[in-house]
Design an enzyme around this catalytic site. Structure first.
Site, PDB file in Angstrom:
ATOM      1  N   LYS A  71       0.810  -1.231   0.000  1.00 20.24           N
ATOM      2  CA  LYS A  71       0.000   0.000   0.000  1.00 20.24           C
ATOM      3  C   LYS A  71       0.839   1.275   0.000  1.00 20.24           C
ATOM      4  CE  LYS A  71      -4.090  -2.017   2.175  1.00 20.24           C
ATOM      5  NZ  LYS A  71      -5.129  -1.882   3.211  1.00 20.24           N
ATOM      6  N   ASP A 107     -10.028   2.607   2.359  1.00 20.80           N
ATOM      7  CA  ASP A 107     -10.155   1.877   3.632  1.00 20.80           C
ATOM      8  C   ASP A 107     -10.860   2.729   4.694  1.00 20.80           C
ATOM      9  OD1 ASP A 107      -8.997  -0.571   2.936  1.00 20.80           O
ATOM     10  OD2 ASP A 107      -6.976   0.133   3.377  1.00 20.80           O
TER      11      ASP A 107
HETATM   12  P1  NAP Z   1      -0.199  -2.818  10.943  1.00 21.03           P
HETATM   13  O1  NAP Z   1       0.111  -1.607  10.129  1.00 21.03           O
HETATM   14  O2  NAP Z   1       0.795  -3.911  11.022  1.00 21.03           O
HETATM   15  O3  NAP Z   1      -0.512  -2.279  12.460  1.00 21.03           O
HETATM   16  C1  NAP Z   1      -0.714  -3.196  13.495  1.00 21.03           C
HETATM   17  C2  NAP Z   1      -1.142  -2.457  14.774  1.00 21.03           C
HETATM   18  O4  NAP Z   1      -1.487  -3.447  15.741  1.00 21.03           O
HETATM   19  C3  NAP Z   1      -0.050  -1.608  15.417  1.00 21.03           C
HETATM   20  O5  NAP Z   1      -0.627  -0.513  16.075  1.00 21.03           O
HETATM   21  C4  NAP Z   1       0.560  -2.581  16.443  1.00 21.03           C
HETATM   22  O6  NAP Z   1       1.168  -1.943  17.543  1.00 21.03           O
HETATM   23  C5  NAP Z   1      -0.677  -3.301  16.908  1.00 21.03           C
HETATM   24  N1  NAP Z   1      -0.386  -4.624  17.435  1.00 21.03           N
HETATM   25  C6  NAP Z   1      -0.030  -5.722  16.735  1.00 21.03           C
HETATM   26  N2  NAP Z   1       0.130  -6.783  17.563  1.00 21.03           N
HETATM   27  C7  NAP Z   1      -0.151  -6.312  18.827  1.00 21.03           C
HETATM   28  C8  NAP Z   1      -0.170  -6.929  20.113  1.00 21.03           C
HETATM   29  N3  NAP Z   1       0.126  -8.220  20.270  1.00 21.03           N
HETATM   30  N4  NAP Z   1      -0.519  -6.166  21.176  1.00 21.03           N
HETATM   31  C9  NAP Z   1      -0.830  -4.863  21.028  1.00 21.03           C
HETATM   32  N5  NAP Z   1      -0.821  -4.222  19.818  1.00 21.03           N
HETATM   33  C10 NAP Z   1      -0.479  -4.949  18.740  1.00 21.03           C
HETATM   34  O7  NAP Z   1      -1.560  -3.513  10.475  1.00 21.03           O
HETATM   35  P2  NAP Z   1      -2.811  -2.813   9.720  1.00 21.03           P
HETATM   36  O8  NAP Z   1      -2.620  -2.914   8.259  1.00 21.03           O
HETATM   37  O9  NAP Z   1      -3.038  -1.479  10.347  1.00 21.03           O
HETATM   38  O10 NAP Z   1      -4.005  -3.836  10.080  1.00 21.03           O
HETATM   39  C11 NAP Z   1      -4.506  -3.910  11.407  1.00 21.03           C
HETATM   40  C12 NAP Z   1      -5.780  -4.755  11.467  1.00 21.03           C
HETATM   41  O11 NAP Z   1      -6.806  -4.140  10.712  1.00 21.03           O
HETATM   42  C13 NAP Z   1      -5.632  -6.175  10.924  1.00 21.03           C
HETATM   43  O12 NAP Z   1      -6.321  -7.064  11.782  1.00 21.03           O
HETATM   44  C14 NAP Z   1      -6.336  -6.122   9.597  1.00 21.03           C
HETATM   45  O13 NAP Z   1      -6.899  -7.364   9.222  1.00 21.03           O
HETATM   46  C15 NAP Z   1      -7.434  -5.111   9.893  1.00 21.03           C
HETATM   47  N6  NAP Z   1      -7.952  -4.463   8.665  1.00 21.03           N
HETATM   48  C16 NAP Z   1      -9.249  -4.694   8.332  1.00 21.03           C
HETATM   49  C17 NAP Z   1      -9.763  -4.126   7.178  1.00 21.03           C
HETATM   50  C18 NAP Z   1     -11.196  -4.387   6.804  1.00 21.03           C
HETATM   51  O14 NAP Z   1     -11.552  -4.157   5.628  1.00 21.03           O
HETATM   52  N7  NAP Z   1     -12.050  -4.792   7.716  1.00 21.03           N
HETATM   53  C19 NAP Z   1      -8.951  -3.312   6.361  1.00 21.03           C
HETATM   54  C20 NAP Z   1      -7.621  -3.076   6.752  1.00 21.03           C
HETATM   55  C21 NAP Z   1      -7.126  -3.669   7.917  1.00 21.03           C
HETATM   56  P3  NAP Z   1       2.729  -1.478  17.514  1.00 21.03           P
HETATM   57  O15 NAP Z   1       2.750  -0.155  16.794  1.00 21.03           O
HETATM   58  O16 NAP Z   1       3.084  -1.371  18.946  1.00 21.03           O
HETATM   59  O17 NAP Z   1       3.482  -2.559  16.788  1.00 21.03           O
END
Ligand code: NAP
Length: 282
Positions: A71, A107
Site C-alpha cells: 500500500k 479503507d
Molecule cells: P499494521 O500496520 O501492522 O498495524 C498493526 C497495529 O497493531 C499496530 O498498532 C501494532 O502496535 C498493533 N499490534 C499488533 N500486535 C499487537 C499486540 N500483540 N498487542 C498490542 N498491539 C499490537 O496492520 P494494519 O494494516 O493497520 O491492520 C490492522 C488490522 O486491521 C488487521 O487485523 C487487519 O486485518 C485489519 N484491517 C481490516 C480491514 C477491513 O476491511 N475490515 C482493512 C484493513 C485492515 P505497535 O505499533 O506497537 O506494533
C-alpha cells in the site's frame, strides 16, 4: 459470465494473496449489475511491484486493489495520488484512465460509511478512541477527522507511534496519542472505541486488545477484524451492554468505493456482502 476481448479486467495485488475475498466480492458485484467484468487475484512479490504496476497499463486492467505489503510502496509508481491517499500515506485502489494511473485510499472512508450505516450514528461531536496506530488506523483516523468529532485519542502499544499519528493529523482534527495504560483515564469519556490492531484475529481468537469492562454500557465498541465476524472483544463488550460493530462492513464498503471509482455505478452492497459472507468459513 465468461471473458472475451470486451471484458473489463480488474485485480488485486498482494503477498500473500491466496485468502483474499476481493475476487468473490467484485465478481458478484459485476454479475449483480450485468457488467462484463472479471476480477482476479495476482500474487505480486515486493521485488516485482514496479513491473506489475506497468503491467496494469500494458494489459489494460481498468482497476486494481492493492493490499499488504504494497500500500505504501505502490505510490512511487503511480501518475496521480488522490489528496486523501497522500495524507494517509497509502493507496489501496488504482484507477487506470487510458494509461494514467490514479491512486486512492478507500479503507478509511469504507470504515466510516460502515460505522454510520450499521450503527445509525452521527459522528460530529463524538469522542472516539482508536486502539492501534498502524496503516489501518491512519486511514480510519483521517476519515473520522472529516466527520468533525470532538476528540480522537489514539492508544497504542508503542506510544511513539500513537503520538506520531496524532501529531501528523493535527491539521485535520483534535487528536492525542497515548500508551495502552491511558485507556483507564478516558474510559468514561468515550462514545466509540475502535480496535485497529490485529489482536483477536484468526487464529488467535482468544486474544483481545483491551478489557471491554472498562467502557460504559451504550458505548459503541468496534473492531476492524472480520475473521472471526465477532471477535472475543466484541462478544464480551456486547454482554456488558455495549453496541458491537464488526469489520465486515469496512471490507465491503472499501470495495464498494473502489467499484464506484472504476465503474461510475452505485455498488450493489447487498450482493457484495452476501458473497463475502458465503465465502467465509464460519
Ligand atoms: P499494521 O500496520 O501492522 O498495524 C498493526 C497495529 O497493531 C499496530 O498498532 C501494532 O502496535 C498493533 N499490534 C499488533 N500486535 C499487537 C499486540 N500483540 N498487542 C498490542 N498491539 C499490537 O496492520 P494494519 O494494516 O493497520 O491492520 C490492522 C488490522 O486491521 C488487521 O487485523 C487487519 O486485518 C485489519 N484491517 C481490516 C480491514 C477491513 O476491511 N475490515 C482493512 C484493513 C485492515 P505497535 O505499533 O506497537 O506494533
Amino acid at each position: 459470465m465468461g471473458t472475451d476481448s470486451s471484458t473489463q479486467r480488474f485485480g488485486v495485488f498482494g503477498d500473500p494473496i491466496a485468502h483474499t475475498k476481493s475476487p468473490v466480492m467484485h465478481n458478484a458485484a459485476f454479475q449483480a449489475l450485468g457488467i462484463n467484468g472479471n476480477y482476479t487475484a495476482f500474487h505480486v512479490k515486493p521485488a516485482d511491484l514496479k513491473q506489475a504496476v506497468q503491467g496494469i497499463r500494458d494489459s489494460g486492467l481498468r482497476g486494481v486493489n492493492v493490499t499488504i505489503p504494497h500500500k505504501l510502496a505502490v505510490m512511487e509508481w503511480l501518475d496521480v495520488i488522490d489528496e486523501g491517499a497522500r495524507i494517509i500515506g497509502a493507496v489501496n485502489t488504482i484507477v487506470n484512465d487510458d494509461g494514467e494511473l490514479k491512486g486512492y485510499n478507500t479503507d478509511g472512508i469504507g470504515y466510516v460509511r460502515s460505522l454510520k450505516e450499521e450503527c445509525q450514528i452521527e459522528l460530529t461531536g463524538k469522542r472516539i478512541v482508536i486502539i492501534g496506530a498502524g496503516g489501518a488506523a491512519r486511514g480510519v483516523a483521517y476519515a473520522l477527522c472529516r466527520e468533525r468529532p470532538e476528540h480522537i485519542w489514539i492508544a497504542n502499544r508503542t506510544i511513539e507511534r500513537a503520538n506520531e499519528l496524532a501529531q501528523s493529523l493535527q491539521p485535520y482534527g483534535k487528536l492525542s496519542g497515548m500508551g495502552m495504560d491511558g485507556l483507564a483515564d478516558i474510559k468514561n469519556e468515550a462514545d466509540i472505541v475502535i480496535n485497529t490492531t490485529s489482536v483477536g484475529m484468526h487464529p488467535h481468537v482468544a486474544d483481545r486488545p483491551a478489557d471491554p469492562a472498562q467502557f460504559n454500557a451504550g458505548t459503541i465498541i468496534s473492531d476492524l477484524i472480520y475473521n472471526p465476524l465477532r471477535t472475543r472483544w466484541l462478544q464480551e463488550a456486547e454482554t456488558r451492554g455495549c453496541i458491537a460493530h464488526g469489520g465486515l462492513g469496512m471490507f465491503v464498503y472499501q470495495g464498494a468505493y473502489a467499484f464506484e471509482y472504476w465503474t461510475g455505478k452505485p455498488a450493489p452492497i447487498d450482493a457484495m456482502r452476501t458473497a463475502v459472507m458465503d465465502s467465509l468459513e464460519l
